[in-house]
Each structure stands twice: as structure tokens, then as C-alpha cells.
Design a protein around this motif. Structure first.
Motif, PDB file in Angstrom:
ATOM      1  N   ASP A 158       0.832  -1.206   0.000  1.00 43.43           N
ATOM      2  CA  ASP A 158       0.000   0.000   0.000  1.00 43.43           C
ATOM      3  C   ASP A 158       0.866   1.256   0.000  1.00 43.43           C
ATOM      4  OD1 ASP A 158      -2.400  -1.364  -0.056  1.00 43.43           O
ATOM      5  OD2 ASP A 158      -2.790  -1.167   2.098  1.00 43.43           O
ATOM      6  N   VAL A 159       1.932   1.263   0.805  1.00 45.95           N
ATOM      7  CA  VAL A 159       2.840   2.410   0.849  1.00 45.95           C
ATOM      8  C   VAL A 159       3.526   2.583  -0.505  1.00 45.95           C
ATOM      9  CG1 VAL A 159       5.012   3.251   1.850  1.00 45.95           C
ATOM     10  CG2 VAL A 159       3.209   2.359   3.336  1.00 45.95           C
ATOM     11  N   PHE A 160       3.937   1.473  -1.101  1.00 48.14           N
ATOM     12  CA  PHE A 160       4.588   1.508  -2.407  1.00 48.14           C
ATOM     13  C   PHE A 160       3.656   2.154  -3.438  1.00 48.14           C
ATOM     14  CE2 PHE A 160       8.668  -0.242  -3.455  1.00 48.14           C
ATOM     15  CZ  PHE A 160       8.716  -0.275  -4.851  1.00 48.14           C
ATOM     16  N   CYS A 161       2.417   1.680  -3.483  1.00 41.95           N
ATOM     17  CA  CYS A 161       1.450   2.237  -4.444  1.00 41.95           C
ATOM     18  C   CYS A 161       1.199   3.716  -4.171  1.00 41.95           C
ATOM     19  CB  CYS A 161       0.141   1.460  -4.374  1.00 41.95           C
ATOM     20  SG  CYS A 161       0.190  -0.187  -5.115  1.00 41.95           S
ATOM     21  N   THR A 162       0.959   4.062  -2.921  1.00 37.03           N
ATOM     22  CA  THR A 162       0.666   5.446  -2.563  1.00 37.03           C
ATOM     23  C   THR A 162       1.826   6.354  -2.930  1.00 37.03           C
ATOM     24  OG1 THR A 162      -0.752   4.728  -0.750  1.00 37.03           O
ATOM     25  CG2 THR A 162       0.070   6.989  -0.657  1.00 37.03           C
ATOM     26  N   PHE A 184      12.853 -11.752  -5.278  1.00 36.57           N
ATOM     27  CA  PHE A 184      12.619 -10.416  -4.733  1.00 36.57           C
ATOM     28  C   PHE A 184      13.096 -10.285  -3.290  1.00 36.57           C
ATOM     29  CE2 PHE A 184       9.468 -10.343  -8.200  1.00 36.57           C
ATOM     30  CZ  PHE A 184       9.735  -9.092  -8.744  1.00 36.57           C
ATOM     31  N   HIS A 185      13.564  -9.085  -2.974  1.00 36.72           N
ATOM     32  CA  HIS A 185      13.948  -8.729  -1.606  1.00 36.72           C
ATOM     33  C   HIS A 185      13.365  -7.353  -1.290  1.00 36.72           C
ATOM     34  CE1 HIS A 185      16.909 -12.019  -1.000  1.00 36.72           C
ATOM     35  NE2 HIS A 185      16.955 -11.962  -2.318  1.00 36.72           N
ATOM     36  N   PRO A 186      12.119  -7.310  -0.821  1.00 35.12           N
ATOM     37  CA  PRO A 186      11.499  -6.021  -0.492  1.00 35.12           C
ATOM     38  C   PRO A 186      11.924  -5.543   0.898  1.00 35.12           C
ATOM     39  CG  PRO A 186       9.911  -7.789  -0.208  1.00 35.12           C
ATOM     40  CD  PRO A 186      11.166  -8.433  -0.727  1.00 35.12           C
ATOM     41  N   PHE A 187      12.108  -4.242   1.034  1.00 36.87           N
ATOM     42  CA  PHE A 187      12.501  -3.632   2.299  1.00 36.87           C
ATOM     43  C   PHE A 187      11.471  -2.578   2.699  1.00 36.87           C
ATOM     44  CE2 PHE A 187      16.408  -5.316   0.634  1.00 36.87           C
ATOM     45  CZ  PHE A 187      17.103  -5.762   1.760  1.00 36.87           C
ATOM     46  N   ALA A 188      11.323  -2.407   4.000  1.00 44.26           N
ATOM     47  CA  ALA A 188      10.406  -1.392   4.532  1.00 44.26           C
ATOM     48  C   ALA A 188      11.129  -0.581   5.595  1.00 44.26           C
ATOM     49  CB  ALA A 188       9.156  -2.040   5.121  1.00 44.26           C
ATOM     50  N   ALA A 189      10.597   0.628   5.830  1.00 43.42           N
ATOM     51  CA  ALA A 189      11.039   1.463   6.948  1.00 43.42           C
ATOM     52  C   ALA A 189       9.812   1.726   7.810  1.00 43.42           C
ATOM     53  CB  ALA A 189      11.637   2.772   6.437  1.00 43.42           C
ATOM     54  N   TRP A 190       9.953   1.465   9.106  1.00 44.22           N
ATOM     55  CA  TRP A 190       8.859   1.620  10.045  1.00 44.22           C
ATOM     56  C   TRP A 190       9.090   2.837  10.944  1.00 44.22           C
ATOM     57  CZ3 TRP A 190      10.664  -3.112   8.527  1.00 44.22           C
ATOM     58  CH2 TRP A 190       9.726  -4.086   8.155  1.00 44.22           C
ATOM     59  N   ASP A 191       8.038   3.603  11.153  1.00 39.99           N
ATOM     60  CA  ASP A 191       8.021   4.644  12.181  1.00 39.99           C
ATOM     61  C   ASP A 191       7.148   4.090  13.296  1.00 39.99           C
ATOM     62  OD1 ASP A 191       8.045   6.876  13.713  1.00 39.99           O
ATOM     63  OD2 ASP A 191       7.147   8.218  12.236  1.00 39.99           O
ATOM     64  N   GLY A 192       7.777   3.543  14.309  1.00 41.52           N
ATOM     65  CA  GLY A 192       7.016   2.788  15.301  1.00 41.52           C
ATOM     66  C   GLY A 192       6.538   1.494  14.680  1.00 41.52           C
ATOM     67  N   VAL A 196       6.289   3.388   6.599  1.00 36.96           N
ATOM     68  CA  VAL A 196       6.212   4.718   5.996  1.00 36.96           C
ATOM     69  C   VAL A 196       7.039   4.828   4.719  1.00 36.96           C
ATOM     70  CG1 VAL A 196       5.678   5.897   8.164  1.00 36.96           C
ATOM     71  CG2 VAL A 196       8.075   5.584   7.473  1.00 36.96           C
ATOM     72  N   ALA A 197       7.816   3.794   4.397  1.00 38.25           N
ATOM     73  CA  ALA A 197       8.613   3.807   3.171  1.00 38.25           C
ATOM     74  C   ALA A 197       8.892   2.375   2.749  1.00 38.25           C
ATOM     75  CB  ALA A 197       9.932   4.559   3.386  1.00 38.25           C
ATOM     76  N   GLY A 198       9.109   2.192   1.466  1.00 38.11           N
ATOM     77  CA  GLY A 198       9.388   0.861   0.954  1.00 38.11           C
ATOM     78  C   GLY A 198      10.340   0.908  -0.224  1.00 38.11           C
ATOM     79  N   ALA A 199      11.041  -0.172  -0.441  1.00 37.68           N
ATOM     80  CA  ALA A 199      11.940  -0.312  -1.582  1.00 37.68           C
ATOM     81  C   ALA A 199      11.959  -1.776  -1.989  1.00 37.68           C
ATOM     82  CB  ALA A 199      13.351   0.165  -1.232  1.00 37.68           C
ATOM     83  N   ASN A 200      12.452  -2.038  -3.199  1.00 36.03           N
ATOM     84  CA  ASN A 200      12.442  -3.413  -3.687  1.00 36.03           C
ATOM     85  C   ASN A 200      13.737  -3.703  -4.435  1.00 36.03           C
ATOM     86  OD1 ASN A 200      11.399  -5.958  -4.006  1.00 36.03           O
ATOM     87  ND2 ASN A 200       9.736  -5.372  -5.360  1.00 36.03           N
ATOM     88  N   ALA A 213      11.390   2.488  -5.213  1.00 35.47           N
ATOM     89  CA  ALA A 213      11.425   2.870  -3.800  1.00 35.47           C
ATOM     90  C   ALA A 213      10.523   4.082  -3.636  1.00 35.47           C
ATOM     91  CB  ALA A 213      12.847   3.194  -3.348  1.00 35.47           C
ATOM     92  N   ALA A 214       9.817   4.145  -2.516  1.00 32.54           N
ATOM     93  CA  ALA A 214       8.876   5.239  -2.289  1.00 32.54           C
ATOM     94  C   ALA A 214       8.754   5.511  -0.800  1.00 32.54           C
ATOM     95  CB  ALA A 214       7.500   4.898  -2.875  1.00 32.54           C
ATOM     96  N   THR A 215       8.521   6.779  -0.463  1.00 25.95           N
ATOM     97  CA  THR A 215       8.339   7.196   0.929  1.00 25.95           C
ATOM     98  C   THR A 215       7.081   8.048   1.019  1.00 25.95           C
ATOM     99  OG1 THR A 215      10.740   7.272   1.249  1.00 25.95           O
ATOM    100  CG2 THR A 215       9.399   8.404   2.883  1.00 25.95           C
ATOM    101  N   LEU A 216       6.270   7.804   2.041  1.00 24.42           N
ATOM    102  CA  LEU A 216       5.107   8.657   2.256  1.00 24.42           C
ATOM    103  C   LEU A 216       5.558  10.092   2.527  1.00 24.42           C
ATOM    104  CD1 LEU A 216       2.876   6.369   4.523  1.00 24.42           C
ATOM    105  CD2 LEU A 216       2.789   6.657   2.027  1.00 24.42           C
ATOM    106  N   VAL A 217       4.742  11.049   2.116  1.00 23.51           N
ATOM    107  CA  VAL A 217       5.122  12.461   2.200  1.00 23.51           C
ATOM    108  C   VAL A 217       5.577  12.850   3.599  1.00 23.51           C
ATOM    109  CG1 VAL A 217       4.261  14.816   1.988  1.00 23.51           C
ATOM    110  CG2 VAL A 217       3.621  13.111   0.272  1.00 23.51           C
TER     111      VAL A 217
END
Length: 284
Positions: A158-162, A184-192, A196-200, A213-217
Motif C-alpha cells: 500500500d505504501v509503495f502504491c501510494t 525479490f527482496h522487499p525492504f520497509a522502513a517503520w516509524d514505530g 512509511v517507506a518501501g523499496a524493492n 522505492a517510495a516514501t510517504l510524504v
């Protein structure tokens, strides 16, 4: 920049083969690996043709982004006949628009005449970038970064699409299916507890595709993308990666593409500029 013209029948430059083939295999794996119910809902069909791939998504909620044909001109010449077959495939599948992506040195000598005859119009241009397997520049973030698990797969998607301006829903379920896929090796960044961000990253033999790769605003500027480069480079290195590949849109006058500058800072070099060729069905 790799601007050399291939001799007739000669093996293409290795840079071009690496850059084009791993991207094509990555996108083919994305769409062919979608769950059956998602394939039915989106109208996905995947085909191999003349050493490349043709991807069709009849009900693409991203406006045609996922209707692509690429990877041509490596194992056999890319010809007007191949281009016509690509278009016929899209038309027969009922897609409204598609994008043909071919390295400039692989296009036929008479392409300026062939393209308009087939209804292909020039679109945006992308920069293809390559990187050797040296370590990435160090980077840190206050976010927690790690590989995506099954539990967080859909939230990551969802974060990736957004982040890419695409609607969540069936596309998210298609992207989430890469979690657990061998390539595939997908990565995420968590705030708590929140992604809030993802990469692949996609690995194909000794080649690695940095496939988005994408990060929420609200989380931008906190170092997630720089840290993602470190994680992905090290993952590719551990897997024996010889070359790392990425692509992003080329800057026009007055434009700035942060992804392009992030890639260059991470050690990628520009390889060549690739024109997109856009086909639209007569009623589209």
C-alpha cells in the motif's frame, strides 16, 4: 553513456544486455506472479517474444503503466515485425495503451519511419543507470529498516502504491505477492509500528534490479531511501551480484527528479537515455 551502435548481427554491449534483461525479468515476475484472482480482476497476461517480454493489464488502475514491452534487441534483433506483434498482443488483449521500451542502439535504422506507421508516438525518456558491486556509501536513519515479512506485506505494498501515485487495492495485492518470491527482496522502513517507506530489489543471476522505492510524504527527509540503498547493495553483494541496474525518469528543463540524484549519490552511473514509445488503441 553507452552510445555505440551495434554492428549488424553483433552481440550487443554487455551494459545494454544487463540493463535491459534484468528489468524485463523483474516486471515479468511482478505481473506473472500475481495471485490468480488478481490476474482475473486486473486482466493480466504475460508473454515472451523475441527475447523480450510483453505485459498486458486490461484493467490497469494506474492508467496503463503496467502495459509494457521491453527486453528486446539482446538475443535477437528488434525489428518492425516484432514491434507489430507487440501491438497486436496489446490489441488482442483489449488494452487501451502500452509503452514500448527499447534501448536506442537496438532500434532499427529506419525506426523514424516505422514508429509512426505502427501508431507509436514518442513519450517520456528514462535514464538507465548501472553500478558495480562496491559497498554503498554509509547512511543512517531514525526509522527502523528491514526486509518485509508476510505480516507486513500488504501494508508495504500500500505504501509503495501510494508513494508512486497508484491506487491501492488489487495492485497492492499484486505487489505484496513478491514477499517470499525467490528473486525479490522487499525492504520497509517503520516509524514505530507503521510502514512509511518501501523499496524493492530483484535478483536475476549475477544481476540486480533496484526496482522502485517510495516514501510517504510525511516521512520524507529522514534518510529512508539512503539506508535502503545500503541494504539493497549489501544484499546483492552477498548474492554474488556483478552489476546493479536502475532506471528513472529523465529531467527536463526546470525539472528535478530526486530519485535520479539519489541513485547517483549511491554510486550508480548513467548508462544511456531510453525513449518510451507509446501506443494507444484507436478508441483510447
Amino acid at each position: 553513456m553507452d552510445t555505440a551502435t551495434d554492428d549488424a548481427g553483433a552481440r550487443p554491449p554487455r551494459d545494454r544486455a544487463d540493463a535491459e534483461q534484468v528489468e524485463a525479468e523483474c516486471l515479468y515476475a511482478f505481473e506473472s506472479g500475481a495471485p490468480d484472482e488478481v490476474k482475473d480482476e486486473l486482466g493480466i497476461a504475460t508473454h515472451r517474444l523475441a527475447g523480450g517480454v510483453v505485459l498486458a493489464m486490461r484493467h490497469d488502475p494506474a492508467g496503463g503503466y503496467w502495459n509494457k514491452a521491453l527486453g528486446f534487441g539482446i538475443t535477437e534483433p528488434f525489428t518492425a515485425e516484432v514491434a507489430q506483434t507487440v501491438i497486436d498482443t496489446w490489441r488482442d488483449h483489449g488494452t487501451a495503451t502500452g509503452t514500448l521500451q527499447v534501448a536506442p542502439t537496438a532500434l532499427p535504422a529506419d525506426w523514424s519511419e516505422v514508429a509512426p506507421r505502427l501508431g507509436l508516438a514518442p513519450g517520456s525518456s528514462w535514464v538507465k543507470l548501472l553500478r558495480d558491486p562496491s559497498p554503498a556509501p554509509p547512511a543512517s536513519t531514525d526509522l527502523r529498516v528491514g526486509e518485509v515479512t508476510e505480516e507486513s506485506a500488504l501494508e508495504w505494498a500500500d505504501v509503495f502504491c501510494t508513494g508512486f501515485g497508484m491506487p491501492v487495492g488489487p495492485l497492492s495485492r499484486m505487489l505484496a505477492a513478491v514477499v517470499g518470491h525467490a528473486g525479490f527482496h522487499p525492504f520497509a522502513a517503520w516509524d514505530g509500528d507503521r510502514v512509511v517507506a518501501g523499496a524493492n530489489l530483484f535478483l536475476d543471476g549475477d544481476r540486480a534490479s533496484f526496482c522502485g522505492a517510495a516514501t510517504l510524504v510525511e516521512a520524507r527527509g529522514r534518510g529512508a531511501q539512503s539506508r535502503f540503498f545500503v541494504e539493497r547493495v549489501e544484499t546483492a553483494r552477498r548474492a554474488g551480484g556483478r552489476v546493479m541496474v536502475a532506471e528513472t525518469w529523465a529531467e527536463g528543463e526546470g525539472q528535478r527528479n530526486p530519485s535520479l540524484h539519489n541513485l547517483r549519490r549511491a554510486g550508480f552511473r548513467d548508462a544511456y537515455l531510453r525513449q518510451n514509445w507509446v501506443w494507444r488503441a484507436p478508441s483510447a
